[in-house]
Each structure stands twice: as structure tokens, then as C-alpha cells.
Design a protein around this motif. Structure first.
Motif, PDB file in Angstrom:
ATOM      1  N   GLN A 113       0.843  -1.195   0.000  1.00 21.91           N
ATOM      2  CA  GLN A 113       0.000   0.000   0.000  1.00 21.91           C
ATOM      3  C   GLN A 113       0.876   1.242   0.000  1.00 21.91           C
ATOM      4  O   GLN A 113       1.916   1.287   0.619  1.00 21.91           O
ATOM      5  CB  GLN A 113      -0.904   0.020   1.253  1.00 21.91           C
ATOM      6  N   ILE A 114       0.468   2.240  -0.707  1.00 21.87           N
ATOM      7  CA  ILE A 114       1.179   3.519  -0.697  1.00 21.87           C
ATOM      8  C   ILE A 114       0.227   4.590  -0.186  1.00 21.87           C
ATOM      9  O   ILE A 114      -0.890   4.726  -0.663  1.00 21.87           O
ATOM     10  CB  ILE A 114       1.717   3.880  -2.097  1.00 21.87           C
ATOM     11  N   ASN A 115       0.670   5.293   0.825  1.00 26.65           N
ATOM     12  CA  ASN A 115      -0.142   6.332   1.409  1.00 26.65           C
ATOM     13  C   ASN A 115      -0.517   7.368   0.360  1.00 26.65           C
ATOM     14  O   ASN A 115       0.332   7.860  -0.374  1.00 26.65           O
ATOM     15  CB  ASN A 115       0.648   7.000   2.540  1.00 26.65           C
ATOM     16  N   LYS A 116      -1.830   7.660   0.270  1.00 27.03           N
ATOM     17  CA  LYS A 116      -2.307   8.574  -0.769  1.00 27.03           C
ATOM     18  C   LYS A 116      -1.638   9.936  -0.663  1.00 27.03           C
ATOM     19  O   LYS A 116      -1.260  10.539  -1.670  1.00 27.03           O
ATOM     20  CB  LYS A 116      -3.822   8.720  -0.665  1.00 27.03           C
ATOM     21  N   ARG A 117      -1.449  10.403   0.545  1.00 27.86           N
ATOM     22  CA  ARG A 117      -0.832  11.716   0.700  1.00 27.86           C
ATOM     23  C   ARG A 117       0.640  11.682   0.289  1.00 27.86           C
ATOM     24  O   ARG A 117       1.164  12.676  -0.215  1.00 27.86           O
ATOM     25  CB  ARG A 117      -0.944  12.191   2.153  1.00 27.86           C
ATOM     26  N   SER A 118       1.296  10.532   0.482  1.00 21.07           N
ATOM     27  CA  SER A 118       2.687  10.402   0.038  1.00 21.07           C
ATOM     28  C   SER A 118       2.772  10.514  -1.477  1.00 21.07           C
ATOM     29  O   SER A 118       3.683  11.145  -2.020  1.00 21.07           O
ATOM     30  CB  SER A 118       3.261   9.057   0.492  1.00 21.07           C
ATOM     31  N   LEU A 119       1.825   9.885  -2.166  1.00 23.65           N
ATOM     32  CA  LEU A 119       1.814   9.947  -3.619  1.00 23.65           C
ATOM     33  C   LEU A 119       1.597  11.376  -4.081  1.00 23.65           C
ATOM     34  O   LEU A 119       2.299  11.878  -4.973  1.00 23.65           O
ATOM     35  CB  LEU A 119       0.716   9.040  -4.174  1.00 23.65           C
ATOM     36  N   ILE A 120       0.627  12.061  -3.475  1.00 19.89           N
ATOM     37  CA  ILE A 120       0.339  13.447  -3.852  1.00 19.89           C
ATOM     38  C   ILE A 120       1.540  14.341  -3.569  1.00 19.89           C
ATOM     39  O   ILE A 120       1.937  15.153  -4.409  1.00 19.89           O
ATOM     40  CB  ILE A 120      -0.903  13.965  -3.098  1.00 19.89           C
ATOM     41  N   ALA A 121       2.147  14.167  -2.394  1.00 19.31           N
ATOM     42  CA  ALA A 121       3.312  14.981  -2.044  1.00 19.31           C
ATOM     43  C   ALA A 121       4.477  14.700  -2.972  1.00 19.31           C
ATOM     44  O   ALA A 121       5.242  15.599  -3.328  1.00 19.31           O
ATOM     45  CB  ALA A 121       3.717  14.714  -0.598  1.00 19.31           C
ATOM     46  N   GLY A 122       4.613  13.436  -3.395  1.00 11.33           N
ATOM     47  CA  GLY A 122       5.709  13.068  -4.274  1.00 11.33           C
ATOM     48  C   GLY A 122       5.650  13.781  -5.606  1.00 11.33           C
ATOM     49  O   GLY A 122       6.622  14.403  -6.042  1.00 11.33           O
ATOM     50  N   PHE A 123       4.482  13.731  -6.274  1.00 12.30           N
ATOM     51  CA  PHE A 123       4.432  14.369  -7.593  1.00 12.30           C
ATOM     52  C   PHE A 123       4.080  15.849  -7.524  1.00 12.30           C
ATOM     53  O   PHE A 123       4.470  16.624  -8.397  1.00 12.30           O
ATOM     54  CB  PHE A 123       3.491  13.612  -8.546  1.00 12.30           C
ATOM     55  N   SER A 124       3.361  16.276  -6.478  1.00  7.62           N
ATOM     56  CA  SER A 124       3.027  17.697  -6.400  1.00  7.62           C
ATOM     57  C   SER A 124       4.265  18.528  -6.104  1.00  7.62           C
ATOM     58  O   SER A 124       4.332  19.699  -6.481  1.00  7.62           O
ATOM     59  CB  SER A 124       1.967  17.948  -5.323  1.00  7.62           C
ATOM     60  N   GLY A 125       5.249  17.935  -5.456  1.00  2.00           N
ATOM     61  CA  GLY A 125       6.509  18.637  -5.258  1.00  2.00           C
ATOM     62  C   GLY A 125       7.133  18.986  -6.588  1.00  2.00           C
ATOM     63  O   GLY A 125       7.681  20.079  -6.767  1.00  2.00           O
ATOM     64  N   SER A 182      12.289  12.542  -5.827  1.00  2.00           N
ATOM     65  CA  SER A 182      10.880  12.163  -5.886  1.00  2.00           C
ATOM     66  C   SER A 182      10.684  10.825  -6.584  1.00  2.00           C
ATOM     67  O   SER A 182       9.845  10.020  -6.168  1.00  2.00           O
ATOM     68  CB  SER A 182      10.068  13.254  -6.596  1.00  2.00           C
ATOM     69  N   ILE A 183      11.465  10.565  -7.643  1.00  2.00           N
ATOM     70  CA  ILE A 183      11.287   9.277  -8.312  1.00  2.00           C
ATOM     71  C   ILE A 183      11.814   8.137  -7.448  1.00  2.00           C
ATOM     72  O   ILE A 183      11.249   7.040  -7.451  1.00  2.00           O
ATOM     73  CB  ILE A 183      11.915   9.244  -9.725  1.00  2.00           C
ATOM     74  N   SER A 184      12.882   8.382  -6.689  1.00  2.35           N
ATOM     75  CA  SER A 184      13.361   7.362  -5.758  1.00  2.35           C
ATOM     76  C   SER A 184      12.282   7.038  -4.731  1.00  2.35           C
ATOM     77  O   SER A 184      11.994   5.871  -4.448  1.00  2.35           O
ATOM     78  CB  SER A 184      14.629   7.844  -5.034  1.00  2.35           C
TER      79      SER A 184
END
Length: 428
Positions: A9-21, A136-138
């Protein structure tokens, strides 16, 4: 480390923070490119429009000289203290100089000091970007469930073009609403002043990122290294060279078609700037929608298949697509850019996972940051400058940018032949 040990599982907020950065960082960094013609007239007083454009994009390229240094610094932080901490610092370091550019006095006010201050702020931006994209890609690829690394990694480049879209959209509105005099007087400053808002949003999102599960596991098992730079240099130089050569075409395709092109068409083909920016904005939307789709496809049929289709497409169709754009109509420009967007979406989708899978966790941030940013410093950020220079020294041959793109893609095709398929490989 076995992939099954990574949380499915990947935390939804982690995904958003990853690409929104990446949205925030690349809005800041690329908005300069959209106003290059105006900035050239504000900070580099020369009657020759081409010389002004070369000067403005020379400062644009200067920011890229700091990217390898930023890669070393943020790579060390990311590989020693975690991806999250490095990504928090990078977004703050971008927002501050971007905001300050909006307050810079022009040449008429303080002479050449204005250009000097502009260069310093661009160098600081380059330092920040040196650690953002690769970090971010890492983070995203390491947090991806099994069999979905391509899809999750593709969201990082989705964010990159989201930032470009934000910058392009705002530039389109400003150029459409303001007169030429107002644009040169104060309008070009508006996107840079927006950097203050970007800083606040970026810090908020990054503070809510999930933990570095893969990195933390490696750290507990004592598989990290105290000197990631030394280990990278001792054992991964050949992998880095392959990433550098691939990233050459990667950078040229992005900066030629999706940053430089509006200014290029406006300067050399007298296309209305708002028309060029409008076509550019529509194309970015289409491109963003396709990137996750092709990211998903790389998990199904492999990284190299998608990569080869993209590179061959650029090599074969660049010349006729440039010919279509040279008709100088809005529809022709839009059609050509939409075809380019298909090939670019494939390229953007495959590279995050492919690059991440090239290096082990202990030196991944460092290896990615140095190899990718070295290529961007030499080839990516200099693309607008090189293309403008090639047109000038060739006596006004407007085909030179197309030839340059084709040449880099041929080099990338040869390089890709020596890269192993990694889509079924477990992360080290």
C-alpha cells in the motif's frame, strides 16, 4: 531486499506529495523559460532580438550548472538521512529565489547588477532542482507495490509537466490580458511572485509525506553506506554513463519542444506569443493524461519496448512535424505538438522507473542525482541556448533544432541497446 517486503500500500498523501513537489518545483524553474523574450529585454539591453534571447537563455542554462552540485548535496542527504528530509529542503530552496526574481530591479534601474542578481538567483534554483526530481522518483518507485513501479514512477514526470502546465497556463492568461507595454512593465513579475504561495503549499505537503519504508528497512539492516558518493564513483560509473546518454535525448526533447518552442516560434517565425503558448498549454494537458497510461504499460510489456518506440518515433517524425509547425498556423502547431506529445509521454513514463532500477538503495539518490543532473547541466538546460546559437551560426537555418533532436535520439537508441530490461527486477 525482496520486493515483497515493501508495503503493498502507498499512502495517498505520500503519492500526492511526491508528484506535487515536482509541480511546484518545475513551475518555479520553468516559468522563466516562458517569459524569456520579455526577460531578455528587461535585463539585457541589445537591439538584436536574437542576442537578447541568447542572453536570457544563457542565464536559464546557468541554473543547470548548479544541478550536479545540488545532486551531490541532496543525494548525500537522501542516502544518509532519508528521501523525505531532502525533498522538504529542496522545495523551500526553490520558492525563495523564485519570489525574489519577481522583485528584481531591471537594467534601467541598476544597470548590469540586475543581470548579476538574476544569475545568482537562478543558480540557487538550480541547486534545488538538482535534488528534487531524482529524489521524488526514488521515493515513489521505492514505495510502489510489486509490479507497479513504472506506473507510480510515472507520476513524478506527471508532476513535472503539471508544473509546466501551471506556468504555461498563467503565462497564457497574462499575455492575453495585458498589453505588450504592461507585460514588459510588471506582468512578467506576477508568476515569480507566486513563488511565495508555492513555498507554503510545498512545505505543507512534504511534511505529510509517508515514511521512507524501503530506505528505513535498508538502514535497519545496515545496508546503507556512510559515503554514497565514493561507493557510486567506485562501482557505478558505467551505469551512470548510460543514464547520462539517455538523459541527453530526454532533456533535449523536453526543453526544445515544451519550453523553448513558444519563444522559438515567436522569435524566428513571428508567431503570436499567446497563440504559441495556448497550443503549448493544450498539448501539456494531453501529455499529462498519457504519462500514467504509458507508465502502466511499461509494467506490462517492459521498459525497453516503450523506450524504443518513443526514441524511434522522435528520430523518424521530428522533421515532418517541424515542417508542419512551420506553416505558422495555430492548428498546424497544435497538431504537430500533439504528435510530439505521444512520443514524449512514452519517454517520460519509462525513464523514472528505468533510472531508479539502475542503482541500489544505498547509492540510489546519489547515483540518480549525479548522472541525471550532469546530463541536464551539459545538454538539457543548454538546449534553448544551443538551438538559438545553431540557427544564428548557420545563417538562419530554422531546421537546426530538429536536426539536434534527431541526433540525440539516435545516440539514445544506440545506448538503449546496452541497457538490461529491469521491469521484473527486484529492487536491491
Amino acid at each position: 531486499m525482496k520486493e515483497e517486503l515493501v508495503s503493498p500500500q502507498i499512502n495517498k498523501r505520500s503519492l500526492i506529495a511526491g508528484f506535487s513537489g515536482n509541480v511546484l518545483e518545475w513551475y518555479d524553474f520553468t516559468v522563466y523559460g516562458f517569459f524569456a523574450t520579455v526577460i531578455g529585454s528587461q535585463f539585457f539591453p541589445d537591439e538584436d532580438k536574437v542576442v537578447q534571447l541568447i542572453s536570457a537563455f544563457g542565464v536559464f542554462a546557468a541554473g543547470y550548472l548548479m544541478r550536479p552540485l545540488g545532486g551531490i548535496i541532496f543525494g548525500h542527504i537522501g542516502d544518509r538521512q532519508g528521501r523525505k528530509k531532502a525533498l522538504l529542503i529542496s522545495v523551500l530552496l526553490m520558492a525563495i529565489p523564485t519570489t525574489l526574481i519577481g522583485f528584481l530591479p531591471n537594467y534601467e534601474s541598476i544597470g548590469w547588477y540586475s543581470a548579476l542578481l538574476l544569475i545568482i538567483l537562478r543558480l540557487l534554483q538550480g541547486l534545488s532542482v538538482g535534488g528534487e526530481f531524482t529524489g521524488s522518483i526514488s521515493f515513489l518507485v521505492e514505495k510502489a507495490p510489486k509490479g507497479k513501479r513504472g506506473f507510480f514512477g510515472s507520476w513524478s514526470t506527471f508532476g513535472v509537466f503539471g508544473g509546466m502546465l501551471l506556468g504555461s497556463g498563467l503565462a497564457s492568461i497574462i499575455t492575453a490580458v495585458l498589453s505588450t507595454e504592461q507585460l514588459h512593465d510588471f506582468g512578467w513579475r506576477i508568476p515569480f511572485l507566486f513563488g511565495a504561495v508555492i513555498g507554503v503549499v510545498g512545505i505543507y505537503l512534504r511534511k505529510g509525506m509517508g515514511d521512507d519504508d524501503h530506505f528505513d528497512k535498508m538502514k535497519k539492516e545496515n545496508k546503507t553506506t556512510k559515503t554514497p558518493l565514493a561507493e557510486f564513483w567506485a562501482n557505478y560509473k558505467m551505469q551512470a554513463l548510460k543514464i547520462i546518454l539517455l538523459s541527453w535525448a530526454f532533456g533535449v526533447s523536453v526543453y526544445l519542444i515544451f519550453i523553448f518552442l513558444p519563444s522559438y516560434l515567436h522569435t524566428f517565425h513571428n508567431v503570436k506569443l499567446d497563440d504559441a503558448l495556448s497550443a503549448h498549454t493544450i498539448t501539456l494537458i494531453a501529455l499529462m493524461l498519457m504519462i500514467p497510461l504509458f507508465g502502466w504499460l511499461t509494467d506490462k510489456i517492459g521498459r525497453k519496448t516503450v523506450l524504443f518506440i518513443s526514441l524511434i518515433g522522435f528520430a523518424v517524425f521530428s522533421y515532418p512535424l517541424f515542417a508542419l509547425m512551420f506553416e505558422n498556423t495555430f492548428i498546424a502547431i497544435l497538431m504537430a505538438m500533439l504528435v510530439f506529445a505521444v512520443f514524449e509521454a512514452m519517454f517520460q513514463a519509462v525513464m523514472p522507473a528505468l533510472m531508479t532500477e539502475t542503482f541500489p538503495t544505498s547509492v540510489r539518490y546519489t547515483g540518480l542525482s549525479i548522472s541525471y543532473n550532469f546530463s541536464m547541466a551539459l545538454f538539457g538546460g543548454t538546449t534553448p541556448l544551443i538551438c538559438t546559437w545553431l540557427v544564428k551560426v548557420s545563417g538562419g537555418n530554422v531546421w537546426m533544432p530538429a536536426y539536434y533532436l534527431i541526433a540525440t535520439c539516435i545516440i539514445a537508441i544506440i545506448t538503449a541497446m546496452f541497457i538490461p530490461e529491469t521491469y521484473k527486477k527486484e529492487l536491491d
